[in-house]
Motif scaffolding. Structure first.
Motif, PDB file in Angstrom:
ATOM      1  N   ARG A 230     -18.187  -9.485  20.244  1.00 23.74           N
ATOM      2  CA  ARG A 230     -18.254  -8.516  21.437  1.00 23.74           C
ATOM      3  C   ARG A 230     -17.598  -9.329  22.538  1.00 23.74           C
ATOM      4  O   ARG A 230     -16.689  -8.850  23.226  1.00 23.74           O
ATOM      5  CB  ARG A 230     -19.238  -7.528  21.641  1.00 23.74           C
ATOM      6  CG  ARG A 230     -19.377  -6.646  20.468  1.00 23.74           C
ATOM      7  CD  ARG A 230     -20.447  -5.576  20.563  1.00 23.74           C
ATOM      8  NE  ARG A 230     -21.866  -6.052  20.353  1.00 23.74           N
ATOM      9  CZ  ARG A 230     -22.412  -6.255  19.254  1.00 23.74           C
ATOM     10  NH1 ARG A 230     -21.529  -5.979  18.097  1.00 23.74           N
ATOM     11  NH2 ARG A 230     -23.430  -6.598  19.125  1.00 23.74           N
ATOM     12  N   LEU A 231     -18.120 -10.299  22.917  1.00 27.52           N
ATOM     13  CA  LEU A 231     -17.901 -11.048  24.076  1.00 27.52           C
ATOM     14  C   LEU A 231     -16.680 -11.912  23.893  1.00 27.52           C
ATOM     15  O   LEU A 231     -16.006 -11.869  24.911  1.00 27.52           O
ATOM     16  CB  LEU A 231     -18.902 -12.227  24.158  1.00 27.52           C
ATOM     17  CG  LEU A 231     -20.361 -12.111  24.825  1.00 27.52           C
ATOM     18  CD1 LEU A 231     -21.366 -13.333  24.799  1.00 27.52           C
ATOM     19  CD2 LEU A 231     -20.235 -11.198  26.063  1.00 27.52           C
TER      20      LEU A 231
ATOM     21  N   THR B 131     -27.132 -10.492  14.416  1.00 30.77           N
ATOM     22  CA  THR B 131     -26.916 -10.031  15.744  1.00 30.77           C
ATOM     23  C   THR B 131     -26.314 -11.079  16.498  1.00 30.77           C
ATOM     24  O   THR B 131     -25.408 -10.837  17.576  1.00 30.77           O
ATOM     25  CB  THR B 131     -28.492  -9.801  16.295  1.00 30.77           C
ATOM     26  OG1 THR B 131     -29.120  -8.740  15.349  1.00 30.77           O
ATOM     27  CG2 THR B 131     -28.508  -9.237  17.579  1.00 30.77           C
ATOM     28  N   VAL B 132     -26.621 -12.487  16.566  1.00 35.53           N
ATOM     29  CA  VAL B 132     -26.036 -13.247  17.525  1.00 35.53           C
ATOM     30  C   VAL B 132     -24.403 -13.462  17.328  1.00 35.53           C
ATOM     31  O   VAL B 132     -23.759 -13.585  18.183  1.00 35.53           O
ATOM     32  CB  VAL B 132     -26.799 -14.576  17.428  1.00 35.53           C
ATOM     33  CG1 VAL B 132     -26.348 -15.443  16.123  1.00 35.53           C
ATOM     34  CG2 VAL B 132     -26.142 -15.680  18.463  1.00 35.53           C
ATOM     35  N   VAL B 133     -23.890 -13.263  16.126  1.00 34.74           N
ATOM     36  CA  VAL B 133     -22.721 -13.243  15.779  1.00 34.74           C
ATOM     37  C   VAL B 133     -21.998 -11.810  16.333  1.00 34.74           C
ATOM     38  O   VAL B 133     -20.858 -12.036  16.782  1.00 34.74           O
ATOM     39  CB  VAL B 133     -22.246 -13.520  14.291  1.00 34.74           C
ATOM     40  CG1 VAL B 133     -20.945 -13.484  13.862  1.00 34.74           C
ATOM     41  CG2 VAL B 133     -22.922 -14.865  13.629  1.00 34.74           C
TER      42      VAL B 133
ATOM     43  N   ALA C 241     -17.233 -17.162  16.315  1.00 31.18           N
ATOM     44  CA  ALA C 241     -16.809 -15.732  16.705  1.00 31.18           C
ATOM     45  C   ALA C 241     -15.361 -16.007  17.124  1.00 31.18           C
ATOM     46  O   ALA C 241     -14.319 -15.108  16.707  1.00 31.18           O
ATOM     47  CB  ALA C 241     -17.532 -15.221  17.724  1.00 31.18           C
ATOM     48  N   ALA C 242     -15.039 -16.905  18.008  1.00 27.34           N
ATOM     49  CA  ALA C 242     -13.822 -17.268  18.348  1.00 27.34           C
ATOM     50  C   ALA C 242     -12.772 -17.681  17.393  1.00 27.34           C
ATOM     51  O   ALA C 242     -11.704 -17.231  17.251  1.00 27.34           O
ATOM     52  CB  ALA C 242     -13.858 -18.530  19.387  1.00 27.34           C
ATOM     53  N   ALA C 243     -13.231 -18.305  16.482  1.00 27.26           N
ATOM     54  CA  ALA C 243     -12.357 -18.720  15.184  1.00 27.26           C
ATOM     55  C   ALA C 243     -11.889 -17.515  14.375  1.00 27.26           C
ATOM     56  O   ALA C 243     -10.778 -17.220  13.834  1.00 27.26           O
ATOM     57  CB  ALA C 243     -12.886 -19.748  14.056  1.00 27.26           C
TER      58      ALA C 243
ATOM     59  N   ASP D 212     -27.076 -21.191  14.115  1.00 22.72           N
ATOM     60  CA  ASP D 212     -27.350 -21.774  15.337  1.00 22.72           C
ATOM     61  C   ASP D 212     -26.635 -21.090  16.477  1.00 22.72           C
ATOM     62  O   ASP D 212     -25.541 -20.817  16.532  1.00 22.72           O
ATOM     63  CB  ASP D 212     -26.990 -23.312  15.457  1.00 22.72           C
ATOM     64  CG  ASP D 212     -27.117 -24.092  16.400  1.00 22.72           C
ATOM     65  OD1 ASP D 212     -27.188 -23.587  17.583  1.00 22.72           O
ATOM     66  OD2 ASP D 212     -27.191 -25.296  16.407  1.00 22.72           O
ATOM     67  N   PRO D 213     -27.416 -20.590  17.609  1.00 21.29           N
ATOM     68  CA  PRO D 213     -27.004 -19.722  18.560  1.00 21.29           C
ATOM     69  C   PRO D 213     -25.767 -20.596  19.340  1.00 21.29           C
ATOM     70  O   PRO D 213     -24.898 -19.796  19.649  1.00 21.29           O
ATOM     71  CB  PRO D 213     -28.121 -19.590  19.661  1.00 21.29           C
ATOM     72  CG  PRO D 213     -29.298 -19.787  18.697  1.00 21.29           C
ATOM     73  CD  PRO D 213     -28.916 -20.847  17.603  1.00 21.29           C
ATOM     74  N   GLY D 214     -25.658 -21.533  19.373  1.00 25.21           N
ATOM     75  CA  GLY D 214     -24.685 -22.739  19.896  1.00 25.21           C
ATOM     76  C   GLY D 214     -23.357 -22.339  19.128  1.00 25.21           C
ATOM     77  O   GLY D 214     -22.485 -22.684  19.623  1.00 25.21           O
ATOM     78  N   ALA D 215     -23.682 -22.275  17.805  1.00 28.43           N
ATOM     79  CA  ALA D 215     -22.470 -22.153  16.884  1.00 28.43           C
ATOM     80  C   ALA D 215     -21.691 -20.898  16.759  1.00 28.43           C
ATOM     81  O   ALA D 215     -20.955 -20.600  16.408  1.00 28.43           O
ATOM     82  CB  ALA D 215     -22.891 -22.967  15.645  1.00 28.43           C
ATOM     83  N   ALA D 216     -22.448 -19.965  17.401  1.00 29.08           N
ATOM     84  CA  ALA D 216     -22.187 -18.648  17.184  1.00 29.08           C
ATOM     85  C   ALA D 216     -20.856 -18.165  17.733  1.00 29.08           C
ATOM     86  O   ALA D 216     -19.812 -17.618  17.625  1.00 29.08           O
ATOM     87  CB  ALA D 216     -23.188 -17.448  17.422  1.00 29.08           C
ATOM     88  N   GLY D 217     -20.775 -18.740  19.026  1.00 33.88           N
ATOM     89  CA  GLY D 217     -19.594 -18.632  20.111  1.00 33.88           C
ATOM     90  C   GLY D 217     -18.417 -19.038  19.349  1.00 33.88           C
ATOM     91  O   GLY D 217     -17.244 -18.561  19.196  1.00 33.88           O
ATOM     92  N   PRO D 218     -18.131 -20.237  19.064  1.00 33.40           N
ATOM     93  CA  PRO D 218     -17.026 -20.934  18.330  1.00 33.40           C
ATOM     94  C   PRO D 218     -16.667 -20.439  17.075  1.00 33.40           C
ATOM     95  O   PRO D 218     -15.351 -20.142  16.606  1.00 33.40           O
ATOM     96  CB  PRO D 218     -17.465 -22.502  18.078  1.00 33.40           C
ATOM     97  CG  PRO D 218     -18.385 -22.795  19.246  1.00 33.40           C
ATOM     98  CD  PRO D 218     -19.185 -21.453  19.343  1.00 33.40           C
TER      99      PRO D 218
END
Length: 103
Positions: free
Chosen positions: A94-95, A87-89, A67-69, A59-65
């Motif tokens: 990188r972000l 790709t999204v992860v 990656a942060a974890a 889920d694109p909205g779950a990729a950020g959290p």
């Protein structure tokens, strides 16, 4: 979406691998963080790899959290790497400053 499965495997080299299978959504984030934290605390590995080879969808909205974890888990005591990142992860890693974790 299929449910996320996380399996911990220890290679003969001592590397602990968290093998992810299925799909990653918001509902899976807390469980992933718990498994990651528990693995680091219980095994204290010198190296931990998060392997996305079996992941069907993120889920694109779950990729950020997510990656942060993963970025937060990397420390002086444990080298964390990410294999087969979708790709999204990879973009989110990188972000969050974790582009160097990708193998």
């Amino acid at each position: 979406m299929s449910e996320l499965s996380v399996t911990s495997v220890i290679r003969s080299t001592g590397v602990v691998v968290l093998v992810l299978r299925g799909s990653v959504g918001h509902a899976d984030l807390a469980r992933f963080r718990d498994v990651l934290s528990d693995t680091l605390r219980a095994r204290r590995p010198g190296r931990l790899e998060v392997d996305f080879a079996g992941v069907l969808d993120v889920d694109p909205g779950a990729a950020g959290p997510l990656a942060a974890a993963i970025c937060a888990a990397s420390s002086a005591a444990t080298l964390v790497t990410v294999a087969h990142a979708p790709t999204v992860v990879g973009r989110e890693l990188r972000l969050h400053g974790g582009g160097g974790l990708l193998v």
